[in-house]
Write an enzyme that holds these catalytic residues in place. Structure first.
Site: not given
Ligand SMILES: *[C@@H]1O[C@H](CO)[C@@H](O)[C@H](O)[C@H]1NC(C)=O
Ligand SMILES: *[C@@H]1O[C@H](CO)[C@@H](O)[C@H](O)[C@H]1NC(C)=O
Ligand SMILES: *[C@@H]1O[C@H](CO)[C@@H](O)[C@H](O)[C@H]1NC(C)=O
Ligand SMILES: *[C@@H]1O[C@H](CO)[C@@H](O)[C@H](O)[C@H]1NC(C)=O
Ligand SMILES: *[C@@H]1O[C@H](CO)[C@@H](O)[C@H](O)[C@H]1NC(C)=O
Ligand SMILES: *[C@@H]1O[C@H](CO)[C@@H](O)[C@H](O)[C@H]1NC(C)=O
Length: 933
Positions: A757, A759-760, A763, A765, A881
């Site tokens: 669901i 992408t950061g 990593g 998610v 952030d």
């Protein structure tokens, strides 16, 4: 005004013309750049690009622009936070462009083929952006290019063979993309090439032998692809190569003898392939080789004695192969050796004393071989040995004195040999020791009180020896211990109440000994206990009635003792229990009907006691129960109609004269009285009316407040981590209900992209739909994973995560916990239905639904969360952030901030928070951008 406009200009005004020529060239280059800048998504907010204003002075005042004779030659916008594309890059306006560095931004879209039109380009770097699509073959036209960097994007397709036309190129770095297909053989024409980095892609096919003809190659990294075939013998020509990485591919065949000609090699890593044959003796020629990784292949034959000639060797890893024969004595010549991994082969003979000649030896892993004989006296004589594994060999004799005095030891495994001698004499004090396993040997004597002095020992395992005597009281001062396994010995005496001091214990195994007296009620204070086995001793008296608060206990075995009196009600509160074995005691009274609250109970053994009365009807609610044994008691009445009882074998029900039920299970049929039947139906209804709301309430309450446990079924965490640096538990959870590691793996389809669901930075998610609840699982990428598993970082990381799981605020996304197992490290969060604010705002429909009042609510929510984290928490927690990407919305558009606290943990060197570090109350501009249109 341009030259073309005025072809008939007079010679007299030549000077003026040339001025106007350069001025207009200047202005047109500057205007072209401004036009491109205007397409950046958030260009107005760039502090660096804000210098891009006056086109007349662009060569002198603009950030990142350098000119020669008023024409741009260098464009260096690395790490300027640009969000944009190359759609409108001024391809035709910058004829003298020579150096282009646009790395570390948020450029997206594809790489336009027009980048091939810069004949003067020497340096071209688009690394660390979000570029997709293929590498344009037109880049092959860059005949002056010396450096090509496209790393860490999402480029796919295969590498165009035209790259082989870049005859001046010295460095090509395409790693960490999604490239497929073969490595073009045209690379063999790149005679100037010094460094070629293609790792972390999915390149396939064989390695072109032409690469072996590149005279200037120095570093070649093809690792972590899907390359097949053999290692080309032509690699023997690569005399200048110092680094050769080809690990984690699908390479087959033998290691060519010619590799021994690569005399400048300092690192050779071929691990995790399918290489066969033996280790070439020519490797002994590699006098500069410091790192040799050949592990996890199918190499056979014996270890060539020539390996002892690799005089620079520091890290020699040839584990997990099929090597046979002895370890050559010549290993004694490896005087710089720090790490020696020979584990999991079929090596035999004694361990040569020379193996310990290197005074730098730190790690020695020899386990899972056929080594015989005694340990060399000198094994820790270098004074640096930290990690020694000898498991599963045929070693014998006593532990040498150098090990007794080996103060540097951190992990030691002796398991599964025939070591003997008095255990109280064999070991000393180890200020750094974290883990020791002495199990399955022939040690005798008593446990020494000296172990107390090993203040960092977390796991002490000595099962299956001939240890006698009582456990010295000093052992109960070892408050750091998490696993204590002294089972299957002949230990006697009683357990003191001071056992409660071991309040970090997660696994306690004292079974199969000669312990007697009471089970100390102090066990109830072991709040982290997960596994308790006291079976097969001579404990007597009653089971302590206070054992009701062990929130993590999933295994409890008190069988084969002399325990009597009732089963205490307290046990029915151990809500995580999966296995409860009370068999072979002298328990009497009835089975408490509250057993039904053990919703996780899978195995229940009450056999061979004196229990009487009926089996409580409520057993019907033990939905997880699969194994039941109630044989040899005095129980009576009908058998509950549940799967566990229906599937029970005859002998798990026998020996109860009063039980009735299915005759195929050897029981008498129950008397059929209609009134009785009616009553039980009524009872059932009553149970439904009362229990369903209560169970519902319990589930809701526990979701809000409870405790979450993560472990592999019936395997305590301590074993999970036994291969890693520390034996400490690697999971923290604060969620009630049984959610296990495996369930998360299963719910995400082993992190299948269809559950992805988001992408950061650190990593991806995934959505994990578990039976009772949906969660968001953030799987950390490998680099983050490696970073946090460093011993120096891990404990701090775990402590921080533990603190974060305790935060409860309606505008903060709940972090349920963290779990790490081998390559899967993940954080588990509350799932937020509507995803991020950024996502909602970027979708026209959703953005409209998010009307004024809802947007105000979002802002308020964010403000509440920040206020709480900054002012109501001690110490305050700074997010560092906050963007619209980590403001998440639930079904009611309530905003919750995610990644609170973890931004710092997971990106400790991230540059994009250094500027705001310490400024409490900072909210990145992103979130104020969403007023309705
Ligand atoms: C653009 O926005 C991103 C976040 O969306 C931010 O990280 C970056 O610093 C911004 N760039 C500029 C130039 O302000
Ligand atoms: C671009 O600038 C950065 C520092 O701002 C520097 O490290 C880098 O080498 C430069 N790149 C080129 C190609 O000049
Ligand atoms: C830049 O390119 C133009 C067009 O090719 C050329 O006329 C000019 O001399 C170049 N300038 C420099 C400084 O090389
Ligand atoms: C290498 O260059 C030669 C001569 O320029 C050319 O004939 C050959 O096709 C090239 N090799 C590959 C594999 O592209
Ligand atoms: C190794 O590199 C040097 C220059 O760095 C070069 O002169 C030499 O030819 C190379 N050796 C081989 C075998 O190509
Ligand atoms: C390279 O290795 C092979 C096999 O080990 C050997 O026969 C040959 O002489 C070596 N060539 C050079 C140039 O060293």
């Amino acid at each position: 005004m341009t030259c073309k406009d005025r072809p008939q200009v007079l010679l007299i005004i030549f000077t003026i013309l040339s001025c106007s020529l350069t001025a207009s060239a200047t202005v047109s280059e500057a205007n072209a750049l401004l036009k491109w800048k205007s397409t950046f998504t958030n260009q107005t907010r760039s502090s660096k690009l804000s210098s891009w204003v006056n086109p007349n002075s662009f060569c002198t005042t603009w950030y990142g622009v350098s000119c020669v004779r008023d024409s741009v030659v260098r464009l260096n916008l690395t790490n300027t936070g640009i969000e944009g594309t190359f759609q409108d890059f001024p391809f035709s306006s910058l004829p003298n462009l020579t150096y282009v560095d646009l790395s570390m931004n948020r450029f997206s879209g594809t790489i336009p083929l027009q980048f091939g039109q810069f004949p003067k380009l020497i340096y071209f770097d688009l690394s660390i952006n979000q570029l997709v699509g293929e590498i344009p073959r037109e880049l092959g036209n860059l005949s002056n290019l010396e450096t090509l960097h496209l790393v860490e994007n999402k480029l796919n397709g295969s590498i165009p063979s035209e790259i082989g036309l870049l005859t001046k190129v010295q460095e090509i770095a395409l790693y960490d993309n999604l490239l497929t297909g073969p490595i073009p053989s045209s690379f063999g024409n790149l005679t100037k090439l010094a460094n070629l980095y293609l790792f972390i892609n999915t390149l396939s096919g064989p390695i072109p032998p032409e690469i072996g003809n590149l005279p200037n190659l120095k570093e070649l990294c093809l690792d972590r692809n899907h390359l097949t075939g053999q290692i080309p013998a032509s690699f023997g020509n690569l005399k200048n190569v110092t680094l050769l990485n080809m690990f984690e591919n699908r390479l087959t065949g033998e290691i060519p003898l010619e590799i021994g000609n690569m005399t400048n090699l300092d690192t050779l890593s071929l691990h995790t392939n399918n290489l066969t044959g033996s280790i070439p003796s020519t490797l002994g020629n590699l006098k500069s080789l410091a790192i040799l990784h050949l592990y996890a292949n199918k190499l056979n034959g014996s270890i060539p004695k020539e390996l002892g000639d690799m005089e620079s060797m520091i890290d020699l890893e040839i584990s997990e192969n099929k090597l046979t024969g002895p370890v050559p004595n010549s290993f004694g010549k490896l005087s710089k050796l720090e790490w020696l991994f020979l584990r999991d082969n079929q090596l035999s003979g004694p361990i040569p004393p020379g193996i310990a000649n290197s005074s730098a030896l730190t790690v020695l892993q020899l386990d899972t071989n056929n080594f015989t004989g005694v340990l060399p006296d000198t094994i820790c004589s270098g004074g640096k040995l930290e990690n020694l594994t000898l498991d599963d060999n045929h070693l014998e004799g006593t532990i040498p004195k150098s090990l007794r005095d080996c103060k540097t030891l951190i992990r030691a495994r002796f398991k599964g040999n025939s070591f003997s001698g008095d255990i109280s004499e064999a070991f000393g004090e180890y200020p750094n020791l974290n883990f020791i396993d002495l199990s399955n040997n022939k040690f005798h004597g008593e446990i020494s009180p000296r172990w107390e002095k090993s203040r960092k020992l977390v796991a002490f395992i000595a099962t299956n020896n001939n240890i006698t005597g009582p456990i010295p009281p000093e052992i109960w001062n070892m408050t750091q211990v998490s696993q204590l396994d002294l089972s299957s010995n002949r230990i006697s005496g009683e357990l003191p109440e001071s056992i409660s001091r071991l309040n970090r214990l997660s696994k306690l195994q004292l079974n199969a000994n000669r312990l007697s007296g009471r089970i100390p009620s102090g066990i109830r204070l072991l709040a982290t206990l997960e596994y308790l086995d006291l079976s097969s001793n001579s404990f007597s008296f009653e089971i302590p009635a206070t054992l009701d608060s062990l929130p993590r206990l999933y295994y409890m075995n008190l069988s084969r003792n002399e325990l009597d009196q009732n089963i205490p009600m307290a046990l029915t509160k151990l809500s995580q229990l999966q296995t409860l074995d009370l068999s072979h005691n002298q328990l009497d009274g009835e089975i408490p009907s509250q057993f039904s609250s053990l919703q996780n109970l899978e195995t229940l053994d009450l056999s061979h006691n004196n229990l009487s009365g009926p089996i409580p009807e409520s057993f019907r609610d033990l939905l997880a129960l699969t194994h039941i044994d109630i044989s040899h008691n005095n129980l009576s009445g009908p058998i509950p109609d549940t799967t566990a009882f229906r599937n029970a074998a005859r002998d798990s029900l026998e020996g109860n004269r009063g039980l009735c039920g299915n005759t195929t299970q050897g029981l008498n049929p129950c008397p059929m009285s209609s009134s009785g039947k009616k009553k039980s139906n009524k009872d059932r209804n009553l149970i439904i009316y009362i229990l369903v709301p209560i169970a519902g309430a319990i589930i809701i309450l526990s979701v809000c407040a409870g405790i979450f446990i993560c472990f592999r079924k019936r395997k305590p965490q301590i074993e999970e981590n036994s291969d890693s640096e520390s034996a400490e538990t690697l999971s923290i959870f604060s969620f009630d209900g049984k959610v296990r590691y495996q369930e998360i793996i299963k719910a995400t389809g082993e992190f299948d992209s269809k559950h992805l669901i988001g992408t950061g930075g650190c990593g991806k998610v995934y959505k994990a739909k578990l039976s009772t609840v949906t969660m968001a699982v953030k799987k950390l990428n490998e680099t983050t994973d490696e970073e946090i598993s460093k011993p120096a970082v891990k404990q701090d990381f775990l402590n921080e995560i533990r603190a974060l799981t305790e935060i409860r605020h309606r505008n903060v996304v709940k972090l349920f916990g963290f779990c790490s197992h081998r390559r899967n490290t993940f954080l588990v969060y509350e799932y937020m239905e509507r995803g991020s604010l950024r996502k909602v705002l970027s979708n026209n429909e959703e953005a409209q639904i998010l009307d004024w009042s809802r947007r105000i609510k979002v802002v308020k929510g964010v403000a509440h969360a920040l206020s709480y984290m900054h002012h109501d928490r001690s110490p305050p927690i700074v997010h560092r952030d906050i963007t619209s990407g980590n403001i998440l919305l639930d079904g009611d558009y309530e905003a919750k901030i995610s990644d609170f606290g973890t931004a710092k943990l997971l990106k400790p060197d991230s540059s994009n928070w250094s500027a705001v570090a310490g400024t409490y109350g900072y909210v990145a501009p992103g979130i104020f951008f969403f007023l309705p249109r």
